[in-house]
Design a protein around this motif. Sequence first.
Motif, PDB file in Angstrom:
ATOM      1  N   GLU A   1       0.817  -1.211   0.000  1.00 24.59           N
ATOM      2  CA  GLU A   1       0.000   0.000   0.000  1.00 24.59           C
ATOM      3  C   GLU A   1       0.855   1.266   0.000  1.00 24.59           C
ATOM      4  OE1 GLU A   1      -2.494  -1.003   3.298  1.00 24.59           O
ATOM      5  OE2 GLU A   1      -3.523  -2.539   2.107  1.00 24.59           O
TER       6      GLU A   1
ATOM      7  N   HIS B   1      -7.532 -10.480  -0.146  1.00 24.13           N
ATOM      8  CA  HIS B   1      -7.161  -9.064  -0.175  1.00 24.13           C
ATOM      9  C   HIS B   1      -6.046  -8.808  -1.193  1.00 24.13           C
ATOM     10  CE1 HIS B   1      -6.811  -4.944   1.013  1.00 24.13           C
ATOM     11  NE2 HIS B   1      -5.516  -5.102   1.165  1.00 24.13           N
TER      12      HIS B   1
ATOM     13  N   HIS C   1      -7.126  -7.445  -4.508  1.00 20.51           N
ATOM     14  CA  HIS C   1      -7.281  -5.991  -4.616  1.00 20.51           C
ATOM     15  C   HIS C   1      -5.939  -5.347  -4.951  1.00 20.51           C
ATOM     16  CE1 HIS C   1      -8.451  -1.894  -3.976  1.00 20.51           C
ATOM     17  NE2 HIS C   1      -7.515  -1.761  -3.059  1.00 20.51           N
TER      18      HIS C   1
ATOM     19  N   TYR D   1     -15.405  -0.828  -4.595  1.00 20.43           N
ATOM     20  CA  TYR D   1     -14.453  -0.973  -3.493  1.00 20.43           C
ATOM     21  C   TYR D   1     -14.589   0.179  -2.497  1.00 20.43           C
ATOM     22  CZ  TYR D   1     -10.165  -1.699  -0.903  1.00 20.43           C
ATOM     23  OH  TYR D   1      -9.280  -1.900   0.112  1.00 20.43           O
ATOM     24  N   VAL D   2     -14.726   1.403  -3.008  1.00 17.65           N
ATOM     25  CA  VAL D   2     -14.864   2.570  -2.138  1.00 17.65           C
ATOM     26  C   VAL D   2     -16.152   2.473  -1.318  1.00 17.65           C
ATOM     27  CG1 VAL D   2     -15.364   5.056  -2.209  1.00 17.65           C
ATOM     28  CG2 VAL D   2     -13.395   4.148  -3.440  1.00 17.65           C
TER      29      VAL D   2
ATOM     30  N   SER E   1     -15.615  -0.288   1.315  1.00 13.84           N
ATOM     31  CA  SER E   1     -14.639   0.161   2.318  1.00 13.84           C
ATOM     32  C   SER E   1     -15.227   1.233   3.218  1.00 13.84           C
ATOM     33  CB  SER E   1     -13.378   0.710   1.643  1.00 13.84           C
ATOM     34  OG  SER E   1     -12.732  -0.304   0.920  1.00 13.84           O
TER      35      SER E   1
ATOM     36  N   ARG F   1     -17.517  -0.288   5.757  1.00 13.03           N
ATOM     37  CA  ARG F   1     -16.794  -0.983   6.830  1.00 13.03           C
ATOM     38  C   ARG F   1     -16.279  -0.038   7.904  1.00 13.03           C
ATOM     39  NH1 ARG F   1     -13.341  -5.251   3.204  1.00 13.03           N
ATOM     40  NH2 ARG F   1     -15.055  -6.699   2.867  1.00 13.03           N
TER      41      ARG F   1
ATOM     42  N   GLU G   1      -9.028   0.173  11.612  1.00 17.65           N
ATOM     43  CA  GLU G   1      -9.848   1.203  10.979  1.00 17.65           C
ATOM     44  C   GLU G   1      -8.983   2.235  10.260  1.00 17.65           C
ATOM     45  OE1 GLU G   1      -9.321   2.664  15.265  1.00 17.65           O
ATOM     46  OE2 GLU G   1      -9.527   0.753  14.235  1.00 17.65           O
TER      47      GLU G   1
ATOM     48  N   ARG H   1      -8.017   0.608   6.973  1.00 18.18           N
ATOM     49  CA  ARG H   1      -9.163   0.676   6.054  1.00 18.18           C
ATOM     50  C   ARG H   1      -9.325   2.084   5.494  1.00 18.18           C
ATOM     51  NH1 ARG H   1     -12.262  -2.317  10.287  1.00 18.18           N
ATOM     52  NH2 ARG H   1     -11.925  -4.501   9.791  1.00 18.18           N
TER      53      ARG H   1
ATOM     54  N   ARG I   1      -6.855   2.536   2.712  1.00 18.16           N
ATOM     55  CA  ARG I   1      -7.295   1.843   1.495  1.00 18.16           C
ATOM     56  C   ARG I   1      -8.438   2.598   0.825  1.00 18.16           C
ATOM     57  NH1 ARG I   1      -7.053  -3.201   5.111  1.00 18.16           N
ATOM     58  NH2 ARG I   1      -4.835  -3.655   5.008  1.00 18.16           N
ATOM     59  N   LEU I   2      -9.327   3.138   1.648  1.00 17.96           N
ATOM     60  CA  LEU I   2     -10.439   3.928   1.119  1.00 17.96           C
ATOM     61  C   LEU I   2      -9.918   5.161   0.389  1.00 17.96           C
ATOM     62  CD1 LEU I   2     -13.474   4.622   0.913  1.00 17.96           C
ATOM     63  CD2 LEU I   2     -13.261   5.695   3.154  1.00 17.96           C
TER      64      LEU I   2
END
Length: 197
Positions: A40, A87, A90, A134-135, A138, A141, A177, A180, A183-184
Amino acid sequence: MHGPASPGWLLVAVCAATGAYCLLRMRSSDERQRRAAGDEALMGFGMAVMAVPGTAFTPPAWVWPVYATVFGGAALRALWAARTGSHHLHHLVGAAAMVYMAAAMAASPAAGHGHGGSGVPALTGGLLVYFAAYVLVSGARLLPVAGVPGGAGTVAGGTKAGNGTGGRAVAWGDRPELARACRLSMGIGMLAMLPAF
């Protein structure tokens, strides 16, 4: 990336900050999280460099084949790692998107890499649909979950913000979180970048 400078610089800042946080996450004691954080971080910094407005800096032509090679290697690594977890798929899609954008930049670095009057290419459209989904997932979540043991501080996935299992404090670099959220933000960055290709 060609286009208005202000949104471009904002995208650069968000992607670079995400990449920097992912570098810090690489200090985790969990090996799987360290590997994911490294992937990432590469994506965040790669996106930050690609998002620099063309009016500020135009990279030399050799940069884009190097980009395609680096992210092609990342895609192969993610494909290999996908045997053990979904994962990684992705990461594979993200790395493939970076290869696609680098190839588009190499093909027409000064032409604004627009798609002319023919509409959005099928690959760009497919990537846009993937990253939009995905957005949305995410983002969902990250929403608080009512009725989950742990009370108001609980985030999706059942992890209480600030606490780990057994009441131990979780290091800020290990908080799921925040991972996440990174990633978002990169998914949103992809949505911002892809329409130009």
